[in-house]
Design a protein around this motif. Sequence first.
Motif, PDB file in Angstrom:
ATOM      1  N   UNK A 119       0.984  -1.268  -0.143  1.00 44.39           N
ATOM      2  CA  UNK A 119       0.080  -0.236  -0.016  1.00 44.39           C
ATOM      3  C   UNK A 119       0.844   1.109   0.158  1.00 44.39           C
ATOM      4  N   UNK A 120       2.023   1.159   0.296  1.00 41.91           N
ATOM      5  CA  UNK A 120       2.868   2.322   0.366  1.00 41.91           C
ATOM      6  C   UNK A 120       3.583   2.662  -0.883  1.00 41.91           C
TER       7      UNK A 120
ATOM      8  N   UNK B 193       2.861   3.649  -5.353  1.00 39.47           N
ATOM      9  CA  UNK B 193       1.682   4.146  -6.267  1.00 39.47           C
ATOM     10  C   UNK B 193       1.933   3.029  -7.301  1.00 39.47           C
ATOM     11  N   UNK B 194       0.602   2.609  -7.663  1.00 32.40           N
ATOM     12  CA  UNK B 194       0.448   1.735  -8.752  1.00 32.40           C
ATOM     13  C   UNK B 194      -0.359   2.558 -10.213  1.00 32.40           C
ATOM     14  N   UNK B 195      -1.056   3.343  -9.749  1.00 25.06           N
ATOM     15  CA  UNK B 195      -1.410   4.144 -10.868  1.00 25.06           C
ATOM     16  C   UNK B 195      -2.832   3.777 -11.649  1.00 25.06           C
ATOM     17  N   UNK B 196      -3.225   2.524 -10.851  1.00 28.78           N
ATOM     18  CA  UNK B 196      -4.548   1.732 -11.351  1.00 28.78           C
ATOM     19  C   UNK B 196      -5.261   1.347 -10.151  1.00 28.78           C
ATOM     20  N   UNK B 197      -6.852   1.298 -10.559  1.00 28.62           N
ATOM     21  CA  UNK B 197      -7.118   0.847  -9.352  1.00 28.62           C
ATOM     22  C   UNK B 197      -7.143  -0.447  -8.826  1.00 28.62           C
ATOM     23  N   UNK B 198      -6.778  -1.485  -9.847  1.00 28.70           N
ATOM     24  CA  UNK B 198      -6.250  -2.549  -9.558  1.00 28.70           C
ATOM     25  C   UNK B 198      -5.143  -3.159 -10.746  1.00 28.70           C
ATOM     26  N   UNK B 199      -4.216  -3.719 -10.188  1.00 30.61           N
ATOM     27  CA  UNK B 199      -3.166  -3.976 -11.099  1.00 30.61           C
ATOM     28  C   UNK B 199      -3.664  -4.894 -12.149  1.00 30.61           C
ATOM     29  N   UNK B 200      -3.153  -4.905 -13.432  1.00 27.24           N
ATOM     30  CA  UNK B 200      -3.729  -5.723 -14.337  1.00 27.24           C
ATOM     31  C   UNK B 200      -2.731  -6.894 -14.583  1.00 27.24           C
ATOM     32  N   UNK B 201      -2.873  -7.644 -15.490  1.00 26.69           N
ATOM     33  CA  UNK B 201      -1.942  -8.948 -15.528  1.00 26.69           C
ATOM     34  C   UNK B 201      -0.473  -8.518 -15.865  1.00 26.69           C
ATOM     35  N   UNK B 202      -0.428  -7.239 -16.827  1.00 31.86           N
ATOM     36  CA  UNK B 202       0.863  -6.905 -17.206  1.00 31.86           C
ATOM     37  C   UNK B 202       1.427  -5.900 -16.480  1.00 31.86           C
ATOM     38  N   UNK B 203       0.912  -5.635 -15.171  1.00 33.42           N
ATOM     39  CA  UNK B 203       1.328  -4.399 -14.465  1.00 33.42           C
ATOM     40  C   UNK B 203       1.694  -5.053 -13.089  1.00 33.42           C
TER      41      UNK B 203
ATOM     42  N   UNK C 180      12.196   3.790  -4.832  1.00 35.72           N
ATOM     43  CA  UNK C 180      11.822   5.174  -4.240  1.00 35.72           C
ATOM     44  C   UNK C 180      11.086   5.687  -5.137  1.00 35.72           C
ATOM     45  N   UNK C 181      11.395   5.728  -6.295  1.00 35.82           N
ATOM     46  CA  UNK C 181      10.691   6.596  -7.301  1.00 35.82           C
ATOM     47  C   UNK C 181       9.075   6.372  -7.138  1.00 35.82           C
ATOM     48  N   UNK C 182       8.564   5.057  -6.984  1.00 32.04           N
ATOM     49  CA  UNK C 182       7.123   4.565  -6.580  1.00 32.04           C
ATOM     50  C   UNK C 182       6.385   4.675  -5.225  1.00 32.04           C
ATOM     51  N   UNK C 183       7.807   5.162  -4.523  1.00 34.96           N
ATOM     52  CA  UNK C 183       7.060   5.107  -2.942  1.00 34.96           C
ATOM     53  C   UNK C 183       6.352   6.395  -2.687  1.00 34.96           C
ATOM     54  N   UNK C 184       5.215   6.324  -2.053  1.00 36.74           N
ATOM     55  CA  UNK C 184       4.395   7.411  -1.579  1.00 36.74           C
ATOM     56  C   UNK C 184       4.926   7.983  -0.453  1.00 36.74           C
TER      57      UNK C 184
END
Length: 553
Positions: free
Chosen positions: A262-263, A265-275, A288-292
């Motif tokens: 949860x810490x 950032x995924x950018x989507x409501x739910x991760x897709x198969x390719x994310x 750290x680039x994706x760390x909120x």
Amino acid sequence: MASSVSGDTEAQSSGDPSNKHGGWITFPFMMATMLGLYITSFGWVMNLIVFLIEEFNIKNIAATQISNIVNGCIGMLPVVAAILADSFFGNIPVISASAFISLTGILLLTLIASLDYLRPRPCERGSILCESPSKLQLGILYTALALATTGTGGTRFSLASAGANQYEKPKDKGSFFNWYFLALYAGAITGATAIVYTQDNASWKLGFGICAVANLVSFIVFVSGKRLYKHDKPMGSPFTSLIRVVVAATVKRKAVISNKEEDYHCGLPKPTKTSAAMPSKSFRFLNRAALKTDDDLNQKDGSVWRLCTVQEVEDLKAILRVLPLWLAIIFVSTPMVMQTSLMVLQALVTDRGIGPHFKVPAGSLQVIVLISASIVIMMNNWLVYPMYKKLTHKPLTPLQKVGVGQVLTILSMAISAVVEAKRLKTVETEHLMSVLWLFPPLVILGIGEAFQFPANIELFYGEFPESLRNTATSLTSVVIGISFYVGTALTDLIQRTTEWLPDDINHGRVDHVYWVLVIGGVVNLGYFLVCSWFYRYRNLQGDNEQDPKDVST
């Protein structure tokens, strides 16, 4: 393949009614354009060394160096064209402009071959003193080569992307790529045989003139079908997100990396198969680039450069993982491009007569590589790979194919060294060796290319992020381009530090050069095997359970 051309009429009328462009109706225009442009490009490139030596009195090794630089640029420029197409203009305008630039360069080469004052006077028979080209003559020559090179590099891989973009179904895209490689090899073989033979036995003016006509026809055909094409819209540079990851990770370099999903950032409501939902443990600094953080939430305007998605981070990691393998492929490609250049010089001092009426053009020797590669590619797809899978119950991976190609390349270099040593002995007896002795190493080199070239594209296309797959397909061309530059530098180093590569190779030791390449190839093969051992595929079918975090850290 043929059935695909005629069997997809329904795709044109079904689906989105607003989609009035693209489909198989564009195929004749694309095919004619590709065939004409590849005949043109290979027609003037294949015999460039001989043209520089015979028409501009440029010394043998210098001519080889110029040819390497030209081929290196042709290899590097497709990436520039891909970035321009993806980011700013789209494929169709880039191809149109590049085809016109190529036509301008070929017309200038034809003019040079037609007008005597644009070339130095020919060497007198039996004399070693030759008139050097003037600065003006060299300036016009280099301008022509620059234009022709720029145009060739701008169309070579852009045509593949533009043609595939005309189709919606993956099956149709795959069928088009088959036709693309068929056109590539057909153009290369035609240019390396018919055009080179015309240049050597009729005149350079006629040979370049045929190239110019083929380029002009291709340009007219391509522009004529413009209203039928599906025009891809520029989506902005795909490299922006990669740069953002580096910037964001650097800005937040003091942040503590979390192990909680949860810490990030995924950018989507739910991760897709390719994310990805959680960043992998390799290259942890980039996580750290994706760390909120609190600062990311407070800075609305600057947050785009502070917070990236987990998938963007993983995309950059995927590129970093491939880089060690990419370097290994560059170092094995270097002896390959050096061999094809040295073979031309060797052919010039052999007996090229086959029968009473035919003489093998030195510049056409490379067609042996093309023909053997074409045959083995078909055999691999229809026989070798299916048989291997049947016997072992698993397919050959791209890296295994590249490894086989590297072994064959080393073997080809070793045979070339033995053949050259034999040729030097015939010089002492003043009995020229037959050019047929040069065929076996070239055949083996072609077999090695048949394993490596498709496998490189398969590796880069499969392992790179989706946003960079167009660029990924051109990376094989970049590898070849860099290899020409490395080969040029290595040739210059050998020429400066040894006496193995004089202008008259009859007084040198080209066989020693080949043995150096063999040693370098063995060392590089060891490095490649180590990299392959630690590498884990991201998208290889059957390997999906392997964790990418096990790769380089």
